[in-house]
Design a protein around this motif. Structure first.
Motif, mmCIF file in Angstrom:
data_model
loop_
_atom_site.group_PDB
_atom_site.id
_atom_site.type_symbol
_atom_site.label_atom_id
_atom_site.label_comp_id
_atom_site.label_asym_id
_atom_site.label_seq_id
_atom_site.Cartn_x
_atom_site.Cartn_y
_atom_site.Cartn_z
ATOM 1 N N UNK A 503 0.839 -1.199 0.000
ATOM 2 C CA UNK A 503 0.000 0.000 0.000
ATOM 3 C C UNK A 503 0.874 1.249 0.000
ATOM 4 N N UNK A 504 1.981 1.171 0.738
ATOM 5 C CA UNK A 504 2.897 2.307 0.758
ATOM 6 C C UNK A 504 3.465 2.560 -0.639
ATOM 7 N N UNK A 505 3.813 1.441 -1.310
ATOM 8 C CA UNK A 505 4.348 1.576 -2.662
ATOM 9 C C UNK A 505 3.312 2.239 -3.569
ATOM 10 N N UNK B 6 -2.351 -13.121 -4.803
ATOM 11 C CA UNK B 6 -3.780 -12.890 -4.620
ATOM 12 C C UNK B 6 -3.999 -11.798 -3.559
ATOM 13 N N UNK B 7 -3.214 -11.888 -2.482
ATOM 14 C CA UNK B 7 -3.361 -10.895 -1.421
ATOM 15 C C UNK B 7 -3.061 -9.498 -1.945
ATOM 16 N N UNK B 8 -2.058 -9.418 -2.820
ATOM 17 C CA UNK B 8 -1.718 -8.105 -3.388
ATOM 18 C C UNK B 8 -2.855 -7.602 -4.281
ATOM 19 N N UNK B 9 -3.445 -8.527 -5.032
ATOM 20 C CA UNK B 9 -4.585 -8.132 -5.860
ATOM 21 C C UNK B 9 -5.707 -7.577 -4.976
ATOM 22 N N UNK B 10 -6.010 -8.320 -3.899
ATOM 23 C CA UNK B 10 -7.070 -7.860 -2.995
ATOM 24 C C UNK B 10 -6.748 -6.478 -2.450
ATOM 25 N N UNK B 11 -5.503 -6.283 -2.089
ATOM 26 C CA UNK B 11 -5.148 -5.019 -1.440
ATOM 27 C C UNK B 11 -5.228 -3.848 -2.406
ATOM 28 N N UNK B 12 -4.737 -4.087 -3.632
ATOM 29 C CA UNK B 12 -4.577 -2.923 -4.507
ATOM 30 C C UNK B 12 -5.809 -2.681 -5.367
ATOM 31 N N UNK B 13 -6.405 -3.742 -5.897
ATOM 32 C CA UNK B 13 -7.492 -3.510 -6.854
ATOM 33 C C UNK B 13 -8.857 -3.674 -6.200
ATOM 34 N N UNK B 19 -10.735 0.194 -5.652
ATOM 35 C CA UNK B 19 -12.180 0.073 -5.446
ATOM 36 C C UNK B 19 -12.670 1.092 -4.417
ATOM 37 N N UNK B 20 -11.984 1.143 -3.283
ATOM 38 C CA UNK B 20 -12.430 2.037 -2.220
ATOM 39 C C UNK B 20 -12.289 3.496 -2.625
ATOM 40 N N UNK B 21 -11.206 3.802 -3.364
ATOM 41 C CA UNK B 21 -11.007 5.176 -3.829
ATOM 42 C C UNK B 21 -12.175 5.614 -4.696
ATOM 43 N N UNK B 90 -12.136 -5.675 5.897
ATOM 44 C CA UNK B 90 -13.589 -5.654 6.104
ATOM 45 C C UNK B 90 -14.329 -6.240 4.905
ATOM 46 N N UNK B 91 -13.937 -5.851 3.695
ATOM 47 C CA UNK B 91 -14.650 -6.358 2.519
ATOM 48 C C UNK B 91 -14.402 -7.832 2.297
ATOM 49 N N UNK B 92 -13.166 -8.250 2.494
ATOM 50 C CA UNK B 92 -12.857 -9.678 2.299
ATOM 51 C C UNK B 92 -13.704 -10.526 3.234
ATOM 52 N N UNK B 93 -13.840 -10.072 4.487
ATOM 53 C CA UNK B 93 -14.620 -10.837 5.450
ATOM 54 C C UNK B 93 -16.086 -10.856 5.040
#
Lengths: 610, 311
Positions: A503-505, B6-13, B19-21, B90-93
């Protein structure tokens, strides 16, 4: 015969005696360094060996034997290593920091002896032997505080009265155990708490342990000592060694010697919760860095006692892990304080500021340690605090929400007081009288950086210390520790850190996407007014004045500042009032004594003649 | 490796950053539009918030002379990272209750402090006296609202007897939403001013207070760094009410009906926040602390006691 167990005790003490007769300071420092290094190496060797035991017959009484009985198993060996390692770090740090200080000659000798005696109390497997080592510690503590120059005598006296007094209570506890079980060999005792005597023994021994660790109400010597003592002494004893020893003993008591019942758990947890909140509230309003840190040294003990008091697997594991984390970051914070004092010659928050620019290493290590102690993920403090919370919830019953609120809100208050520290010392405006200080010397940076790295490492890879240190300790009592501890399906610190990093990146990519090239410097905007930043310097010390003056907190703070909640002061008032009557009679005036003699004689005559 | 990707996909996209933005900025517009209608203004067009962020990204960034540059520039990123992770958890859960990990609720609570901490660090490093005042107020606000917020969440834990977000949501899909219980109604009411304060919305915009300390912590921020702060706040506007929906209204069901219900719930909470915002003046910091500690906290305690006796 496992004579290797004697080395960590005898080696530092012997080198201490050698230093006593060596006339050159430089040689003394080298000897101390080598001694600490060797002790650490031997401690590491002991940790790598399996369980060792050394028994030398000493005194045989009809009811029990007092053997010189040392044992090293996983737990004690680890604490042994930690003690020696911190001794080494403090020695490296002191080489520059202590230069030219008062009573430097004795300082290193006491340091070596402290390590030796502490190692003795960790290894001893006989309660009497433990007690002997344990009660030499306050003497050394007294000496270490006392050598720091004028005005330190009072604080030193207070420390020895409180800690030494609690040792006496421990002695009573040991006597009760002797009476109950007929043995004082630690690994042969398991006492279920069921009647008055066993409860008394438990409470007495616990007082000894928590007083050493510095939990309330036995904490009040720590802030007093912090005002006068040398900073490395504070970083070594109240911040590191006392926590290691006190919590080590508390775990031994709560896990090995006794089987706690629910009321004892609630007692321990209450001590923990009160300690957390009360001490951190005091820390919030301190205006001196040393005092502020010393209140945190008290407050953090609360988490450990709370965790161990839960009696649940994850709670005890969390309490132990918190002890380990706490000694790392608290020692680091005190050493940062020492670094600031080394350069600026003051720890008064109002006269500090803006050091981040000129002392970057101190600043960054201090930020890491401060965020750790506030439990910000992904640093180590977060993992252990979170385990303690989990333990509290596992206790069940209807009382746990209070403890959970105390623990979690205490964490927010900790963050608040470190925001104040970071602003007032490092970020705010530099006062005019400070002349652009330089970064501290290399040998002082080394311990800072090592400790900060440990904070990060134990946070991101929390599974390692949990698996290799805490797991084996608790295996004795809890079976199936493997799956509970190895954090699978729980908060995975490593993954979470990776995600945070990503996220920082992303944020950095945002910066790159934006018009970052057109970066320029400008003046500060204060509504169009031209201002002199140095004139308008806002120090952090007034950050929480609003809280200090709100509602009944105002009253509490006023009382606390007048030392109304300090049991030591109560004791002083009571004992003074007890002998104030007597002291009126004993004025050393001869006629009064003669008057008393005549009265006595008259009474005697009257009785005889009757 | 696959897991990490997969975790990175969840976090970023999805459901993390991007998504949240996008949704956050959209609801930011909803917020502004409704507020404008209440005040008899027309309000901005739907793309206004996106345009604002884009415009800020193109602007020159001015760094105050003599400030702690690294801290000043890194602070916004800290907040963004924190809120991204919260949103992901929160969304993943909500999507799959099985991925809940022990204590994720506590992790969320801690991560929610990061955006505020970012503001504090930024204000403190900016060298601006107003920034410093803003930072100290922000910290005091954290202390003020954190206590009742914690108690409200403990009420939920007491009710469900679990600290897994997943189990809290599953519990509600079986037993009915938590807000049906008196204790949780109180907890929900307590949470409302708390998230208002977390969003630094009027009447709790004390750390920013444009008319008083010219934006406080944000006073020196400009260009991209300001855009990131704005973005963080928009994301919080999206995720905080949704957090409350997960806790008290049973989260989201992924079918048309479920999504519509959540949308209505979300808009209702948003409307409440906006109504409070538009109809109240700003409090002073001491008034805010008193309000949270001596008024909201006792209310939260009542809710917790009700939950303890099983209501």
């Amino acid at each position: 015969m496992n004579l290797i167990l004697l080395i960590p005790i005898i080696l530092p003490i012997t080198i201490g005696f050698i230093c006593l007769i060596v006339p050159w300071q430089r040689i003394r420092e080298v000897f101390t360094f080598i001694g600490m290094l060797l002790t650490t190496a031997v401690a590491l060797k002991i940790l790598l060996l399996n369980e060792l035991r050394l028994q030398i017959e000493w005194i045989t009484l009809s009811s029990a034997q007092i053997n010189f009985d040392l044992i090293s198993y996983h737990f004690s060996a680890f604490i042994l290593l930690a003690c020696s390692f911190f001794g080494l770090l403090i020695t490296i740090y002191s080489l520059k920091q202590m230069k030219g200080k008062y009573h430097l000659k004795e300082y290193y000798i006491y340091l070596l002896w402290t390590v030796g005696i502490a190692n003795g109390s960790i290894l001893s497997n006989n309660l009497v032997i433990l007690l002997i080592f344990w009660s030499i510690m306050p003497v050394l503590l007294y000496l270490l505080i006392d050598i720091s120059g004028s005005g330190s005598g009072k604080a030193a006296l207070k420390s020895i009265i409180i800690v030494g007094g609690s040792d006496f209570l421990m002695l009573l506890g040991v006597v009760i155990i002797w009476h109950l079980k007929g043995t004082i060999t630690m690994n042969e005792i398991i006492i279920p708490i069921e009647d008055g005597l066993s409860t008394a023994a438990f409470i007495l021994l616990t007082i000894g342990a928590v007083a050493k660790a510095g939990a309330m109400p036995f904490h009040s010597w720590i802030p007093d000592a912090a005002e006068v003592a040398h900073v490395p002494v504070m970083a070594f004893l109240p911040a590191a060694l006392d926590k290691l020893l006190g919590i080590y003993l508390l775990v031994r008591i709560a896990l090995d010697l006794f089987i706690m019942d629910y009321s004892m758990k609630v007692l321990l947890m209450s001590i923990g919760a009160v300690t957390i909140i009360a001490a951190v509230m005091m820390a919030l309003v301190q205006k001196d860095l040393r005092k502020l840190l010393s209140y945190h040294a008290v407050s953090q003990v609360g988490y450990m006692v709370l965790g161990i008091g839960t009696g649940t697997l994850i709670g005890i594991a969390g309490g132990l892990f918190h002890m380990l984390n706490n000694v790392i970051y608290k020692c680091c914070l005190f050493l940062c304080c020492g670094a600031v004092e080394h350069r600026i010659k003051t720890t008064n928050l109002e006269r500090l500021g803006g050091l981040a620019r000129t002392m970057p290493v101190t600043f960054i290590t201090c930020v890491i340690a401060a965020l750790s102690i506030s439990g910000i993920p992904p640093l180590n403090g977060f993992v252990s605090k979170w385990m303690v919370y989990q333990g509290i919830i596992d206790v069940g019953g209807s009382i746990w929400p209070i403890f959970l609120i105390a623990a979690m809100f205490g964490s927010a208050l900790t963050l608040a007081s470190f925001v104040k520290v970071l602003h007032s010392v490092f970020l705010g405006e530099m006062p005019k009288e400070i002349m652009e200080p330089k970064e501290v010397e290399f040998s002082m940076k080394v311990p800072l950086v090592i400790l900060a790295l440990f904070c990060v490492f134990f946070g991101i890879f929390a599974q390692f210390p949990l698996k290799y240190f805490i797991g084996p300790v608790l295996e004795v009592r809890f079976s199936g520790i493997g799956e509970a501890i190895n954090l699978n399906g729980m908060w995975s610190p490593t993954l979470a850190t990776t995600l945070l990093a990503f996220s920082l990146v992303c944020g950095i990519i945002f910066y790159r996407l934006g018009n970052i090239k057109a970066l320029k410097e400008g003046d500060i905007f204060v509504g169009g007014e031209p201002i002199d930043c140095e004139e308008l310097r806002i120090s952090g010390i007034h950050f929480y004045d609003t809280i200090e003056s709100t509602g009944f907190l105002k009253y509490l703070y006023k009382k606390a500042k007048a030392r109304a909640f300090d049991p030591y002061e109560w004791g002083k008032t009571i004992s003074f009032s007890l002998y104030s009557g007597l002291s009126k009679i004993h004025r050393g005036i001869l006629p009064i004594y003669i008057l008393w003699i005549i009265i006595g004689f008259a009474v005697l005559l009257f009785i005889l003649m009757k | 490796m696959d897991d990490i990707l997969r975790a990175i996909f969840y976090t970023i996209i999805f459901p993390g950053l991007i998504f949240t933005c996008v949704f956050g900025l959209f609801f930011c517009w909803v917020d502004r539009k409704i507020a404008a209608r209440i005040q008899s203004r027309i309000g901005p067009p739907w793309y206004q918030c996106y345009a604002d962020v884009l415009k800020l990204m193109g602007k020159t960034m001015i760094i105050p002379r003599g400030s702690r540059k690294a801290g000043f520039l890194l602070a916004p990123l800290l907040g963004l990272a924190g809120i991204t992770l919260v949103s992901t958890i929160i969304w993943r859960v909500n999507i799959n209750q099985e991925v809940s990990f022990v204590g994720d609720l506590i992790v969320v609570l801690y991560l929610l402090i990061l955006p505020s901490l970012a503001l504090i660090m930024g204000g403190s490093s900016s060298r601006n006296p107003f920034g410093v005042i803003g930072a100290s107020r922000e910290m005091k606000m954290i202390l003020a609202y954190e206590l009742p917020f914690l108690i409200a969440i403990i009420t939920v834990i007491l009710k469900v007897k679990s600290i897994l977000l997943g189990e809290i949501i599953t519990f509600q899909s079986i037993q009915g939403v938590l807000v049906g219980n008196p204790s949780c109604v109180i907890a929900f009411i307590v949470c409302l001013p708390c998230i208002q304060a977390k969003l630094t919305y009027i009447p709790f915009d004390i750390p920013e207070a444009e008319t008083e300390i010219i934006g406080g912590t944000l006073a020196e921020y400009s260009g991209v760094s300001l855009a990131i702060f704005k973005l963080t706040n928009a994301m919080m506007l999206f995720i905080l009410p949704f957090f409350l929906i997960s806790l008290f209204f049973g989260g989201i069901n992924f079918n048309i009906k479920g999504i519509l219900i959540v949308l209505v719930e979300y808009l209702a909470i948003l409307l409440l926040i906006i109504l409070i915002k538009t109809t109240h003046p700003r409090l002073r910091i001491d008034q805010a602390i008193k309000f949270f500690w001596w008024l909201v906290t006792p209310l939260a305690v009542v809710g917790m006691i009700l939950a303890l006796i099983g209501e």
